[in-house]
Design an enzyme around this catalytic site. Structure first.
Site, PDB file in Angstrom:
ATOM      1  N   CYS A   1      -0.534   8.639   7.068  1.00 17.75           N
ATOM      2  CA  CYS A   1      -1.891   8.453   6.570  1.00 17.75           C
ATOM      3  C   CYS A   1      -2.846   8.272   7.752  1.00 17.75           C
ATOM      4  CB  CYS A   1      -1.962   7.238   5.647  1.00 17.75           C
ATOM      5  SG  CYS A   1      -1.099   7.468   4.076  1.00 17.75           S
TER       6      CYS A   1
ATOM      7  N   CYS B   1       0.833  -1.196   0.000  1.00 23.01           N
ATOM      8  CA  CYS B   1       0.000   0.000   0.000  1.00 23.01           C
ATOM      9  C   CYS B   1       0.872   1.252   0.000  1.00 23.01           C
ATOM     10  CB  CYS B   1      -0.932  -0.010   1.217  1.00 23.01           C
ATOM     11  SG  CYS B   1      -2.103   1.361   1.269  1.00 23.01           S
ATOM     12  N   CYS B   2       1.908   1.261   0.846  1.00 18.33           N
ATOM     13  CA  CYS B   2       2.840   2.389   0.882  1.00 18.33           C
ATOM     14  C   CYS B   2       3.526   2.593  -0.461  1.00 18.33           C
ATOM     15  CB  CYS B   2       3.897   2.166   1.963  1.00 18.33           C
ATOM     16  SG  CYS B   2       3.300   2.325   3.660  1.00 18.33           S
TER      17      CYS B   2
ATOM     18  N   CYS C   1       8.099   3.174   5.608  1.00 22.95           N
ATOM     19  CA  CYS C   1       7.213   2.921   4.462  1.00 22.95           C
ATOM     20  C   CYS C   1       7.981   2.494   3.220  1.00 22.95           C
ATOM     21  CB  CYS C   1       6.395   4.178   4.159  1.00 22.95           C
ATOM     22  SG  CYS C   1       7.399   5.609   3.723  1.00 22.95           S
TER      23      CYS C   1
ATOM     24  N   CYS D   1      -3.308   4.827   9.463  1.00 24.36           N
ATOM     25  CA  CYS D   1      -2.068   4.227   9.947  1.00 24.36           C
ATOM     26  C   CYS D   1      -1.390   5.055  11.036  1.00 24.36           C
ATOM     27  CB  CYS D   1      -1.098   4.030   8.785  1.00 24.36           C
ATOM     28  SG  CYS D   1      -1.715   2.916   7.505  1.00 24.36           S
TER      29      CYS D   1
END
Length: 242
Positions: free
Chosen positions: A210, A127-128, A238, A213
């Protein structure tokens, strides 16, 4: 029995850090000026953290030819998004935004689920990659050096952070001019210059990423304890800074 809420982190204040500011500022000026002399196209990656506000302020004050950009991941807190426009107005500048590819985000969600980043470190880093690393590659595509606001004190993964390093991934020089600054010194500068900062700091967020997170941390906890809190301390990166 009355249950007391745990005291949350608050921005630190240190009178001795304020006294050190003139020397720190002069040193930071010298570091940034040296970077400018050595490169043709420099970019500063701002996460809009307080450290990045310090560097932005110095770039603007010294009128340095350094482009400033930020990665809008599409999952930021509203406070962070508001800060972007506030910062641009404060300094009268433009901060370029780089966003993730929408098709890649949709494909990730379709394959793994909207909150799959909670399921494993691998899925979180994927995702990162979509939201941060790929956009960073586009942001740096025409640069020959980039600057970050990283500091050694921030986490266990950054204790050996160098002021200058070679970014093998992007084949360019990378600089961390605040690497040896203390948290108290960063905040002393921000307060002395009345810099715009994220409102989440006052809500107990010392490190802001984010929205899904990041969470507040308790007083005395590591400042990055609220980042990817469900993971081990040594995995809390990340991938932007390998």
């Amino acid at each position: 029995m009355i249950m007391l809420r745990p005291r949350l982190w608050t921005p630190p204040h240190d009178a001795t850090a304020t006294k050190r500011l003139p020397a720190l500022i002069a040193e930071l000026q010298t570091r940034l000026q040296q970077i400018v002399r050595q490169h043709h196209h420099i970019k500063f990656a701002s996460s809009l953290a307080v450290e990045d506000m310090v560097i932005t302020d110095m770039i603007v004050r010294e009128q340095l030819p350094i482009e400033i950009f930020t990665l809008n991941t599409g999952a930021l807190n509203s406070e962070t998004q508001k800060l972007l426009s506030t910062a641009c107005q404060h300094w009268g500048i433009r901060i370029d935004e780089y966003r993730p590819d929408e098709a890649a985000i949709n494909a990730y969600i379709a394959a793994h689920g909207k909150q799959a980043f909670y399921d494993s470190v691998a899925l979180r880093r994927e995702c990162c990659h979509i939201r941060k690393i790929e956009p960073l590659g586009r942001a740096l595509s025409n640069a020959d050096a980039w600057i970050t606001g990283q500091r050694r004190e921030q986490s266990a993964t950054r204790t050996a952070l160098a002021l200058a390093e070679q970014d093998q991934t992007h084949s360019m020089a990378k600089y961390n001019p605040l690497a040896d600054w203390l948290e108290t010194e960063v905040w002393a500068y921000a307060e002395a210059q009345q810099l715009p900062v994220n409102q989440l700091y006052r809500q107990g967020y010392p490190s802001i990423g984010c929205e899904p997170c990041t969470r507040p941390v308790k007083a005395g906890e590591n400042i990055r304890a609220g980042r990817w809190w469900w993971e081990n301390q040594d995995s809390k990166e990340c991938g932007l800074h390998k």
